[in-house]
Design a protein around this motif. Structure first.
Motif, PDB file in Angstrom:
ATOM      1  N   ARG A 150      -1.293   3.042  -3.324  1.00 39.10           N
ATOM      2  CA  ARG A 150      -1.727   4.299  -2.708  1.00 39.10           C
ATOM      3  C   ARG A 150      -0.791   5.442  -3.047  1.00 39.10           C
ATOM      4  NH1 ARG A 150      -3.917   1.841   2.902  1.00 39.10           N
ATOM      5  NH2 ARG A 150      -5.704   0.805   1.994  1.00 39.10           N
ATOM      6  N   ASP A 201      -3.556  -0.925   7.868  1.00 32.72           N
ATOM      7  CA  ASP A 201      -3.405   0.526   7.812  1.00 32.72           C
ATOM      8  C   ASP A 201      -2.543   1.049   8.955  1.00 32.72           C
ATOM      9  OD1 ASP A 201      -4.900   0.612   5.505  1.00 32.72           O
ATOM     10  OD2 ASP A 201      -6.708   1.390   6.460  1.00 32.72           O
ATOM     11  N   CYS A 228       0.832  -1.215   0.000  1.00 32.00           N
ATOM     12  CA  CYS A 228       0.000   0.000   0.000  1.00 32.00           C
ATOM     13  C   CYS A 228       0.859   1.255   0.000  1.00 32.00           C
ATOM     14  CB  CYS A 228      -0.913   0.017   1.221  1.00 32.00           C
ATOM     15  SG  CYS A 228      -2.240  -1.193   1.173  1.00 32.00           S
ATOM     16  N   ASP A 237      -1.738   6.582  -6.362  1.00 33.96           N
ATOM     17  CA  ASP A 237      -3.014   7.302  -6.346  1.00 33.96           C
ATOM     18  C   ASP A 237      -2.916   8.682  -5.703  1.00 33.96           C
ATOM     19  OD1 ASP A 237      -4.253   5.135  -7.552  1.00 33.96           O
ATOM     20  OD2 ASP A 237      -5.044   4.334  -5.660  1.00 33.96           O
ATOM     21  N   TYR A 238      -2.190   8.766  -4.587  1.00 39.96           N
ATOM     22  CA  TYR A 238      -2.220   9.980  -3.769  1.00 39.96           C
ATOM     23  C   TYR A 238      -0.875  10.693  -3.640  1.00 39.96           C
ATOM     24  CZ  TYR A 238      -6.501   7.627  -2.377  1.00 39.96           C
ATOM     25  OH  TYR A 238      -7.708   6.983  -2.394  1.00 39.96           O
TER      26      TYR A 238
END
Length: 97
Positions: free
Chosen positions: A18, A73, A13, A21-22
């Motif tokens: 991620r 997470d 991640c 994506d970010y």
């Protein structure tokens, strides 16, 4: 899910999807810190963001409806926070940059 799977999933991640994506976590956390600082009226750092996101996941675990994703997470936020901590420079006036 065993320990290794939690850590490997968190790694994929924060170093994979991620980030694509970010953007880089430290940049994204900096944006979040800026927004939270404006909203709260006092300075919030990227490191604070990592810690508070971990607390948010802990609150979900405490609800009694935890999912593997919460633990993944937390591991990811901890990794990002640890990296931010190791790269923070303190200025002469005591502020971090």
């Amino acid at each position: 899910m065993v320990r290794k799977e939690v850590l490997e999933t968190a790694l994929s991640c924060v170093d994979g999807g991620r980030e694509q994506d970010y953007g880089k976590p430290e940049d994204n956390f900096g944006t979040i810190a800026s927004l939270w600082s404006t909203y709260l009226g006092y300075p919030v750092t990227s490191k604070d963001v990592a810690a508070m996101m971990i607390l948010e996941k802990i609150s979900r675990i405490m609800s009694g409806h935890a999912k593997d994703d919460n633990w993944v997470d937390i591991a990811g936020y901890a990794a990002c926070g640890g990296e931010i901590e190791s790269t923070v420079t303190i200025t002469k006036n005591g502020e971090s940059k």
